[in-house]
Design an enzyme around this catalytic site. Structure first.
Site, PDB file in Angstrom:
ATOM      1  N   HIS A  95      -9.332 -47.479  -1.202  1.00  0.00           N
ATOM      2  CA  HIS A  95      -9.187 -46.030  -1.202  1.00  0.00           C
ATOM      3  C   HIS A  95     -10.472 -45.285  -1.534  1.00  0.00           C
ATOM      4  O   HIS A  95     -10.476 -44.076  -1.640  1.00  0.00           O
ATOM      5  CB  HIS A  95      -8.044 -45.582  -2.118  1.00  0.00           C
ATOM      6  N   CYS A  98     -11.059 -42.815 -14.348  1.00  0.00           N
ATOM      7  CA  CYS A  98     -10.495 -43.810 -15.264  1.00  0.00           C
ATOM      8  C   CYS A  98     -10.574 -43.363 -16.712  1.00  0.00           C
ATOM      9  O   CYS A  98      -9.816 -43.818 -17.542  1.00  0.00           O
ATOM     10  CB  CYS A  98     -11.157 -45.180 -15.145  1.00  0.00           C
TER      11      CYS A  98
END
Lengths: 406, 96
Positions: free
Chosen positions: A206, A330
């Site tokens: 992705h 993240c």
């Protein structure tokens, strides 16, 4: 059949009629014709009717977090989500055979992008799984003189390109395994596992306009690199990663890699130009803006800027029309400043004011100009409200201030 | 099949641009129009008929992709949950 064709014609008329085309200035940019809100768990039975006008959504400038699917990738995947749904490991019928053929074709496409042999590509669920497999290898080979070097090819926060070929040469001469997480680099800069002496490489779907939930790990065969499987089961993918290979997803990954190979030069040129434009226009209108990361070895599509005397989070909130980030996705839940910026020695206060701008294949000049305009506007506004900025304007050196304890 | 003539290439170019403008997503629409223009411009001086035919075939395939995706994305964005429950006036108690 006729009914559906008529419905399509009517539907096209509805969506084609309203809304200015992109030729219009900024207004037209944000008016996304036909962009309806996604389905939600709570049905919108009291909400606006579908024809009540398109929903305005922010510009997308966060390609390091994830990328949209390239239409060519979706087109390649669709047959395997509709009619060609066989399990690629089924050996006894056409559904299995055609699914396996698609999987192997995808494997070849991924391999060809990085100069590898298809037998060296194992499909995984993403770069994170690939990283785990690669690192686990270190634990598997417990001899004292074995070690592994693991380096990100292109950093996802500041866009710095690591000197992969040099590191590869050093590792190879010392007989040390070299792994690189190439999630942000594959398909964007030329990579060759043989030229760069890479033994293990993680690939993410992705990040290169492919689907989410799929990735690959490149594992060198000559000289053989041994890895230990993270998940055991039916022995698929040469025993290195059991579990049915998701054909539609890997076909998407393969198509994304093939498209990336064809478009790499064109995309790189365009993204470099847009990147120059963004940086120049911001820096010529605003003082005290710092670009984080070595400008020489830098991937243009990932721009990390620190705006002194402005808090990063408040700037992000202010730029609500643009989807941006102040660091990696993240770590976005925590309020700590980026570990990457800290590592390159950025001052604590500048680290808190950093914003990451992502420019990708689908980013337009209009979007860049709009982002620049809004950024300048809000930085100026926030600085006006900042007492620190006031002090700087009065000529006070902030480093000389003795802050009292309360 | 004889090599594509200038007229055929121009027709293909126009058809591709026309189709691309029907993408409902801003980013796809602008990309397709831009990419097509740049690709045809870049290759406008190609003389070798075999190479021309290869490029034309690729363009035809891409035109097919654009057509399919325009149609597919058109229906995808019009899909809305709870349509049936809306007409019943009752809250939806299960996934559509």
């Amino acid at each position: 059949m006729l009914l559906r064709a008529a419905w399509r014609r009517a539907a096209v008329a509805v969506t084609a009629a309203p809304g200015p085309k992109p030729a219009a200035p900024t207004r037209g940019l944000r008016l996304r014709v036909g962009d309806h809100a996604p389905q939600s768990a709570v049905p919108a039975d009291t909400a606006a009717a579908p024809e009540a006008g398109p929903v305005l959504r922010p510009l997308y400038m966060d390609v390091q977090a994830t990328t949209p699917l390239d239409p060519r990738v979706l087109d390649a995947m669709l047959p395997y989500l509709i009619n060609y749904y066989g399990n690629p490991h089924s050996r006894t019928h056409a559904y299995g055979w055609e699914s396996e053929a698609a999987m192997e074709r995808a494997r070849q496409q991924v391999a060809s992008l990085i100069g590898a042999d298809p037998r060296e590509i194992i499909f995984t669920s993403g770069a994170t799984e690939s990283n785990n497999i690669a690192i686990k290898e270190l634990e598997a080979a417990i001899q004292p003189d074995t070690s592994l070097v693991s380096v990100m090819t292109v950093n996802n926060e500041i866009g710095v390109k690591q000197p992969i070929a040099e590191i590869g040469r050093i590792c190879s001469s010392r007989k040390v395994y070299f792994h690189t997480d190439a999630a942000q680099a594959v398909g964007k800069i030329p990579l060759d596992v043989n030229d760069m002496k890479i033994d293990l490489m993680s690939i993410s779907g992705h990040k290169i306009y492919g689907p989410k939930g799929v990735g690959a790990i490149y594992i060198r065969r000559r000289p053989r690199v041994r890895v230990e499987a993270l998940q055991s089961g039916g022995g698929q993918e040469r025993g290195m990663r059991s579990g049915t290979v998701p054909t539609p997803l890997v076909v998407g990954l393969g198509a994304a890699c093939e498209v990336a190979q064809q478009e790499m030069e064109y995309d790189h040129k365009r993204i470099s130009k847009l990147s120059e434009r963004l940086i120049q226009n911001i820096m010529k209108s605003l003082p005290d803006v710092v670009m984080n990361g070595d400008p020489e070895h830098h991937y243009p599509g990932c721009i990390n800027l620190s705006f002194a005397y402005v808090e990063g989070e408040s700037l992000l909130m202010a730029l609500k029309d643009v989807a941006l980030s102040s660091g990696s996705a993240c770590t976005s839940a925590s309020l700590e400043p980026s570990y990457v910026l800290r590592a390159i020695g950025t001052d604590e206060d500048l680290a808190h004011s950093s914003i990451r701008f992502g420019i990708g294949r689908f980013t337009t000049e209009e979007e860049v100009d709009y982002t620049v305009e809004k950024c300048i506007q809000h930085v100026k506004r926030l600085r006006e409200m900042s007492p620190l900025w006031e002090m700087v304007q009065d000529g006070i050196d902030l480093k000389s201030i003795k802050w009292t304890q309360h | 099949m004889a090599a594509s003539s200038r007229a055929q290439v121009l027709d293909l170019y126009r058809a591709m641009l026309r189709e691309s403008k029907r993408f409902s997503a801003y980013n796809y629409r602008t990309y397709a129009v831009r990419r097509i223009r740049d690709a045809f411009r870049e290759n406008k001086n190609v003389k070798d008929p075999v190479e021309i035919q290869t490029l034309v075939n690729k363009a035809k395939r891409d035109l097919g992709i654009i057509r399919r995706q325009v149609a597919e994305q058109g229906t995808a964005t019009r899909r809305k949950s709870g349509n049936s429950s809306r007409s019943l006036g009752k809250p939806c108690t299960s996934w559509p």
